[in-house]
Each structure stands twice: as structure tokens, then as C-alpha cells.
Design a protein around this motif. Structure first.
Motif, PDB file in Angstrom:
ATOM      1  N   ARG A 184       8.086  -2.771  -6.703  1.00  0.00           N
ATOM      2  CA  ARG A 184       7.494  -2.624  -8.034  1.00  0.00           C
ATOM      3  C   ARG A 184       8.102  -3.632  -9.003  1.00  0.00           C
ATOM      4  O   ARG A 184       7.427  -4.164  -9.843  1.00  0.00           O
ATOM      5  CB  ARG A 184       7.690  -1.211  -8.551  1.00  0.00           C
ATOM      6  N   ALA A 185       9.395  -3.889  -8.849  1.00  0.00           N
ATOM      7  CA  ALA A 185      10.034  -4.878  -9.716  1.00  0.00           C
ATOM      8  C   ALA A 185       9.390  -6.241  -9.510  1.00  0.00           C
ATOM      9  O   ALA A 185       9.170  -6.984 -10.457  1.00  0.00           O
ATOM     10  CB  ALA A 185      11.531  -4.948  -9.428  1.00  0.00           C
ATOM     11  N   ARG A 186       9.044  -6.541  -8.273  1.00  0.00           N
ATOM     12  CA  ARG A 186       8.407  -7.811  -7.979  1.00  0.00           C
ATOM     13  C   ARG A 186       7.022  -7.894  -8.624  1.00  0.00           C
ATOM     14  O   ARG A 186       6.580  -8.938  -9.045  1.00  0.00           O
ATOM     15  CB  ARG A 186       8.276  -7.958  -6.458  1.00  0.00           C
ATOM     16  N   SER A 187       6.329  -6.756  -8.743  1.00  0.00           N
ATOM     17  CA  SER A 187       4.987  -6.764  -9.312  1.00  0.00           C
ATOM     18  C   SER A 187       4.996  -6.587 -10.826  1.00  0.00           C
ATOM     19  O   SER A 187       3.953  -6.565 -11.455  1.00  0.00           O
ATOM     20  CB  SER A 187       4.129  -5.672  -8.666  1.00  0.00           C
TER      21      SER A 187
ATOM     22  N   ALA B 217       0.834  -1.205   0.000  1.00  0.00           N
ATOM     23  CA  ALA B 217       0.000   0.000   0.000  1.00  0.00           C
ATOM     24  C   ALA B 217       0.868   1.254   0.000  1.00  0.00           C
ATOM     25  O   ALA B 217       0.560   2.229  -0.694  1.00  0.00           O
ATOM     26  CB  ALA B 217      -0.931  -0.003   1.210  1.00  0.00           C
ATOM     27  N   LYS B 218       1.959   1.226   0.754  1.00  0.00           N
ATOM     28  CA  LYS B 218       2.869   2.368   0.775  1.00  0.00           C
ATOM     29  C   LYS B 218       3.528   2.558  -0.585  1.00  0.00           C
ATOM     30  O   LYS B 218       3.682   3.687  -1.055  1.00  0.00           O
ATOM     31  CB  LYS B 218       3.917   2.193   1.874  1.00  0.00           C
ATOM     32  N   VAL B 219       3.912   1.474  -1.221  1.00  0.00           N
ATOM     33  CA  VAL B 219       4.495   1.547  -2.566  1.00  0.00           C
ATOM     34  C   VAL B 219       3.479   2.135  -3.541  1.00  0.00           C
ATOM     35  O   VAL B 219       3.807   3.009  -4.346  1.00  0.00           O
ATOM     36  CB  VAL B 219       4.956   0.152  -3.040  1.00  0.00           C
ATOM     37  N   ASP B 220       2.250   1.680  -3.447  1.00  0.00           N
ATOM     38  CA  ASP B 220       1.204   2.168  -4.338  1.00  0.00           C
ATOM     39  C   ASP B 220       0.959   3.666  -4.172  1.00  0.00           C
ATOM     40  O   ASP B 220       0.543   4.338  -5.113  1.00  0.00           O
ATOM     41  CB  ASP B 220      -0.101   1.400  -4.115  1.00  0.00           C
ATOM     42  N   ARG B 221       1.248   4.175  -2.973  1.00  0.00           N
ATOM     43  CA  ARG B 221       1.094   5.606  -2.703  1.00  0.00           C
ATOM     44  C   ARG B 221       2.380   6.375  -2.981  1.00  0.00           C
ATOM     45  O   ARG B 221       2.455   7.575  -2.741  1.00  0.00           O
ATOM     46  CB  ARG B 221       0.684   5.827  -1.243  1.00  0.00           C
ATOM     47  N   GLY B 222       3.417   5.692  -3.430  1.00  0.00           N
ATOM     48  CA  GLY B 222       4.676   6.350  -3.744  1.00  0.00           C
ATOM     49  C   GLY B 222       5.615   6.474  -2.566  1.00  0.00           C
ATOM     50  O   GLY B 222       6.546   7.266  -2.598  1.00  0.00           O
ATOM     51  N   GLU B 223       5.388   5.672  -1.526  1.00  0.00           N
ATOM     52  CA  GLU B 223       6.248   5.687  -0.345  1.00  0.00           C
ATOM     53  C   GLU B 223       7.019   4.376  -0.290  1.00  0.00           C
ATOM     54  O   GLU B 223       6.631   3.395  -0.901  1.00  0.00           O
ATOM     55  CB  GLU B 223       5.402   5.789   0.926  1.00  0.00           C
ATOM     56  N   GLY B 224       8.088   4.352   0.472  1.00  0.00           N
ATOM     57  CA  GLY B 224       8.785   3.095   0.736  1.00  0.00           C
ATOM     58  C   GLY B 224       9.743   2.676  -0.345  1.00  0.00           C
ATOM     59  O   GLY B 224      10.049   3.422  -1.270  1.00  0.00           O
ATOM     60  N   PRO B 225      10.207   1.411  -0.249  1.00  0.00           N
ATOM     61  CA  PRO B 225      11.221   0.883  -1.180  1.00  0.00           C
ATOM     62  C   PRO B 225      10.594   0.515  -2.517  1.00  0.00           C
ATOM     63  O   PRO B 225      10.387  -0.642  -2.846  1.00  0.00           O
ATOM     64  CB  PRO B 225      11.744  -0.352  -0.442  1.00  0.00           C
TER      65      PRO B 225
END
Length: 63
Positions: free
Chosen positions: A51-54, A38-46
Motif C-alpha cells: 500500500r505504501a508503494r501505491s 489483488a491480495k492486498v486489495d482484499r486485505g490479505e498479505g503484506p
């Protein structure tokens, strides 16, 4: 409770992710993963690693 609701609760609670997961009857590792995504989706975090995993990693050179 939906995954989205569980993540929102984990992010807004003063409890640890493990405590929230226990309260909801879900795996702490699973909830932790949902929160990270969820943090990645919001542009936060590693972002690069998750994203590479997805399959949506940024192209070389950032384009």
C-alpha cells in the motif's frame, strides 16, 4: 483475458503462478505482482509495504 481473470485463474488453479503465466503468455513476475496486489486489495498479505508503494499507506498511529 483481463488482468482480473488472470489473477482469478492463478488463485484458483492447482498450477503454480509460473505455469499459469506460461499458459496465458504473460510474464510470471507480472502475474505474481498482480496476484500480490489483488491480495492486498482484499486485505490479505503484506499490506503496509504494497500500500505504501501505491500511495495509500495507513497514517501513523493507524488512523
Amino acid at each position: 483475458m483481463s488482468k482480473r481473470d488472470a489473477v482469478a485463474l492463478a488463485l484458483s488453479s492447482e498450477k503454480t503462478v509460473t505455469e499459469v503465466a506460461r499458459d496465458l503468455g504473460v510474464s510470471p513476475e507480472g502475474l505474481r505482482g498482480w496476484v500480490k496486489q489483488a491480495k492486498v486489495d482484499r486485505g490479505e498479505g503484506p499490506t503496509r509495504r504494497l500500500r505504501a508503494r501505491s500511495g495509500t499507506a495507513p497514517a501513523p498511529g493507524g488512523r
